[in-house]
Write an enzyme that holds these catalytic residues in place. Structure first.
Site, PDB file in Angstrom:
ATOM      1  N   ALA A 244      48.741  21.208  12.642  1.00 42.73           N
ATOM      2  CA  ALA A 244      49.552  20.564  11.561  1.00 42.73           C
ATOM      3  C   ALA A 244      48.507  20.622  10.271  1.00 42.73           C
ATOM      4  O   ALA A 244      48.577  19.715   9.334  1.00 42.73           O
ATOM      5  CB  ALA A 244      49.732  19.187  11.888  1.00 42.73           C
TER       6      ALA A 244
ATOM      7  N   LYS B  67      72.250  -9.967  -1.710  1.00 45.68           N
ATOM      8  CA  LYS B  67      71.082  -9.456  -1.716  1.00 45.68           C
ATOM      9  C   LYS B  67      70.353 -10.698  -1.275  1.00 45.68           C
ATOM     10  O   LYS B  67      70.195 -11.659  -1.807  1.00 45.68           O
ATOM     11  CB  LYS B  67      70.644  -8.788  -2.883  1.00 45.68           C
ATOM     12  CG  LYS B  67      69.253  -8.221  -3.163  1.00 45.68           C
ATOM     13  CD  LYS B  67      68.241  -9.300  -3.420  1.00 45.68           C
ATOM     14  CE  LYS B  67      68.153  -9.897  -4.915  1.00 45.68           C
ATOM     15  NZ  LYS B  67      67.231 -10.770  -5.002  1.00 45.68           N
TER      16      LYS B  67
ATOM     17  N   ARG C 162      72.679  -5.315   0.205  1.00 45.51           N
ATOM     18  CA  ARG C 162      71.189  -4.818  -0.141  1.00 45.51           C
ATOM     19  C   ARG C 162      70.283  -5.619   0.720  1.00 45.51           C
ATOM     20  O   ARG C 162      70.673  -6.582   1.589  1.00 45.51           O
ATOM     21  CB  ARG C 162      71.054  -5.219  -1.447  1.00 45.51           C
ATOM     22  CG  ARG C 162      71.802  -4.288  -2.460  1.00 45.51           C
ATOM     23  CD  ARG C 162      71.808  -5.115  -3.948  1.00 45.51           C
ATOM     24  NE  ARG C 162      70.330  -5.037  -4.278  1.00 45.51           N
ATOM     25  CZ  ARG C 162      69.902  -5.602  -5.506  1.00 45.51           C
ATOM     26  NH1 ARG C 162      70.803  -6.395  -6.183  1.00 45.51           N
ATOM     27  NH2 ARG C 162      68.818  -5.825  -5.931  1.00 45.51           N
TER      28      ARG C 162
ATOM     29  N   GLY D 282      48.472  23.249   8.121  1.00 47.69           N
ATOM     30  CA  GLY D 282      48.939  24.028   6.757  1.00 47.69           C
ATOM     31  C   GLY D 282      49.301  23.244   5.727  1.00 47.69           C
ATOM     32  O   GLY D 282      50.132  22.357   5.957  1.00 47.69           O
TER      33      GLY D 282
ATOM     34  N   ASN E 270      84.912 -20.349   1.288  1.00 51.46           N
ATOM     35  CA  ASN E 270      85.784 -19.215   0.289  1.00 51.46           C
ATOM     36  C   ASN E 270      85.250 -19.191  -0.897  1.00 51.46           C
ATOM     37  O   ASN E 270      85.229 -20.094  -1.652  1.00 51.46           O
ATOM     38  CB  ASN E 270      87.262 -19.657   0.573  1.00 51.46           C
ATOM     39  CG  ASN E 270      87.971 -18.722   0.020  1.00 51.46           C
ATOM     40  OD1 ASN E 270      87.778 -18.020  -0.921  1.00 51.46           O
ATOM     41  ND2 ASN E 270      88.870 -18.130   0.871  1.00 51.46           N
TER      42      ASN E 270
ATOM     43  N   GLY F  86      55.654  38.197  16.703  1.00 45.18           N
ATOM     44  CA  GLY F  86      54.670  39.073  17.649  1.00 45.18           C
ATOM     45  C   GLY F  86      55.496  39.692  18.912  1.00 45.18           C
ATOM     46  O   GLY F  86      56.290  38.636  19.332  1.00 45.18           O
TER      47      GLY F  86
ATOM     48  N   HIS G 204      86.240 -10.504  -2.986  1.00 40.09           N
ATOM     49  CA  HIS G 204      86.168  -9.410  -3.676  1.00 40.09           C
ATOM     50  C   HIS G 204      85.792  -9.717  -5.162  1.00 40.09           C
ATOM     51  O   HIS G 204      85.561 -10.863  -5.375  1.00 40.09           O
ATOM     52  CB  HIS G 204      87.947  -8.891  -4.208  1.00 40.09           C
ATOM     53  CG  HIS G 204      88.821  -9.831  -4.022  1.00 40.09           C
ATOM     54  ND1 HIS G 204      90.086  -9.856  -3.349  1.00 40.09           N
ATOM     55  CD2 HIS G 204      88.945 -11.434  -4.534  1.00 40.09           C
ATOM     56  CE1 HIS G 204      90.967 -10.857  -3.663  1.00 40.09           C
ATOM     57  NE2 HIS G 204      90.183 -11.497  -4.278  1.00 40.09           N
TER      58      HIS G 204
END
Length: 457
Positions: A10, A351, A333, A12, A377, A140, A363
């Protein structure tokens, strides 16, 4: 049974990727490709894994912490030179060593186990993992004698016209007798155009010593696919995604259109859940039984309960209980905690919010840094005003509260159980239990005022 070791290459940089991110750290279905390789190796009975790092060593070690030992290749002088860097960790030990490239994310543990078994059965000093492909250009070739015994590996550029017609190729994965490997590595020369030390030269050295060299041919070329550019990365991701999606469908998940569904490798999905086209499930997401995740939804690093319906919504680093309705166009979020039987409707954003059982946010609502009780509510257009330009503050809403439309709750503020917030209110003080909170100017009608203005004419 002989001890087993593994060396993962690993080091390269991967210049053909044209990227600031080191090649082996490019993700395939949510996980760096080198981590795919190491995770598959870890399911085998391997005593030690040594990853050879170079470019981006610290980042590679960070991703593989606890899964591997590490040795740094200061100069990238070829694959044989890379394996030789593991000498302090492995030289002189009895056993066998797998050598696997870190840019082959599709290699499976079952294939490596079969290679180890074949190596043992043939009592070989080296066994090459090979496969057959229609167009072997650039690979190869495996040269065998009339009895099928491996004679050598010939690189494409060095192959004769006859050898170039051979379709069996070297995949770059090997199994070696550990002592024989490190003894042979000391004799590898860099007398070639590139001036590098190549691991296939070990095969020639062992053959010259009359040691047994075998080749195990696997059925599928895709496992050996090496990722050297973005095109190969896309191909590896497509093949891995098909593997992931097929596994979920075998386990009782319905993918309506698997070719148009993105699921990271660590995602878990319960039985009888339906995933519609255009869905993206990322990270360590867990989804329970009997859910429906509708088109256009993205869920990342979240836990979703049972019987949840998510419609065209985004959920990040959150927890959702059972029997919840989300969306369309909702945005959960990080650190949102949605309890059972909640409705999160269209254009609702949360959030760092706890939403209690049975609560409805139907809504056009924002609830950030909020703690909302049960059976609440919240009316359309209501906002938990959590930021004063410098600091975030918390809004607490008790159980059985009704918040009227277009209400602003100016944090820090607390609304007691069973309270009622009148529509259009801007609440700046705590509202006691069972109280009506109302904060709006008294309506006044100026008679004939609009007529005098003549509506702007």
């Amino acid at each position: 049974m002989s001890k087993r070791y593994a060396v993962v290459l690993a080091a390269g940089q991967g210049t053909r990727m044209k990227s600031k991110l080191y090649k082996v750290l490019h993700p395939v279905c949510g996980k760096p490709m080198v981590e795919h390789v190491v995770d598959q190796i870890s399911t085998l009975d391997v005593d030690k894994v040594v990853t050879i790092v170079g470019h981006g060593a610290e980042k590679v070690q960070e991703h593989l912490a606890g899964k591997s030992e590490f040795v740094k290749q200061e100069e990238q002088l070829g694959t044989a030179h890379a394996v030789l860097q593991a000498k302090p960790e492995l030289a002189g030990k009895d056993g066998v060593t797998l050598v696997v490239c870190g840019d082959t994310p599709l290699i499976e543990a079952s294939t490596m186990e079969a290679l180890l078994k074949y190596h043992h059965e043939k009592r070989a000093k080296a066994t090459i993992l090979t496969t057959v492909i229609e167009d072997p250009t650039g690979y190869g070739r495996i040269i065998r004698d009339d009895l099928g015994i491996v004679e050598k590996i010939v690189e494409h550029k060095d192959a004769t016209e006859k050898e170039q017609r051979i379709s069996e190729i070297n995949t770059g994965t090997y199994c070696f007798d550990n002592k024989a490997l490190f003894e042979a590595l000391e004799n590898v020369s860099n007398d070639n155009v590139q001036g590098e030390y190549y691991l296939p030269d070990v095969i020639k050295i062992l053959k010259d010593l009359d040691e047994v060299v075998a080749a195990y041919r696997m059925e599928s070329f895709e496992e050996s696919l090496g990722v050297n550019d973005r095109i190969a990365l896309a191909e590896a991701s497509k093949l891995m995604q098909r593997r992931i999606n097929d596994n979920h469908m075998r386990n009782g998940v319905t993918l309506v259109n698997p070719e148009n569904t993105y699921i990271d490798i660590d995602v878990k999905i319960g039985q009888d859940t339906v995933i519609e086209p255009g869905v993206m499930l990322r990270g360590n997401t867990v989804i329970g039984d009997d859910c429906v995740i509708s088109s256009g939804s993205e869920i990342a690093n979240s836990v979703i309960g049972e019987r949840v319906h998510v419609r065209n919504s985004s959920i990040f680093e959150s927890k959702v209980g059972d029997d919840v309705q989300i969306g369309p166009y909702a945005h959960l979020r990080p650190e949102s905690d949605i309890h059972n039987h909640v409705k999160i409707g269209n254009y609702v954003e949360t959030k760092k919010a706890i939403v209690g059982e049975g609560t409805k946010l139907p809504h056009f609502i924002y609830m950030g840094d909020a703690e909302i009780g049960k059976n609440v509510n919240v009316g359309c257009g209501s906002i938990a005003v959590n930021y004063d330009g410098k600091n975030k503050a918390k809004t607490i809403i008790g159980d059985d509260v009704f918040v009227g439309c277009n209400s602003n709750l100016i944090a820090p503020v607390k609304v007691g159980d069973r309270a009622f917030i009148a529509a259009g209110s801007t609440i700046t003080k705590d509202v006691p239990e069972d109280a009506l909170g109302i904060a709006r100017a008294k309506q006044e009608n100026k008679m004939d005022y609009a007529k005098r203005l003549n509506h702007g004419k």
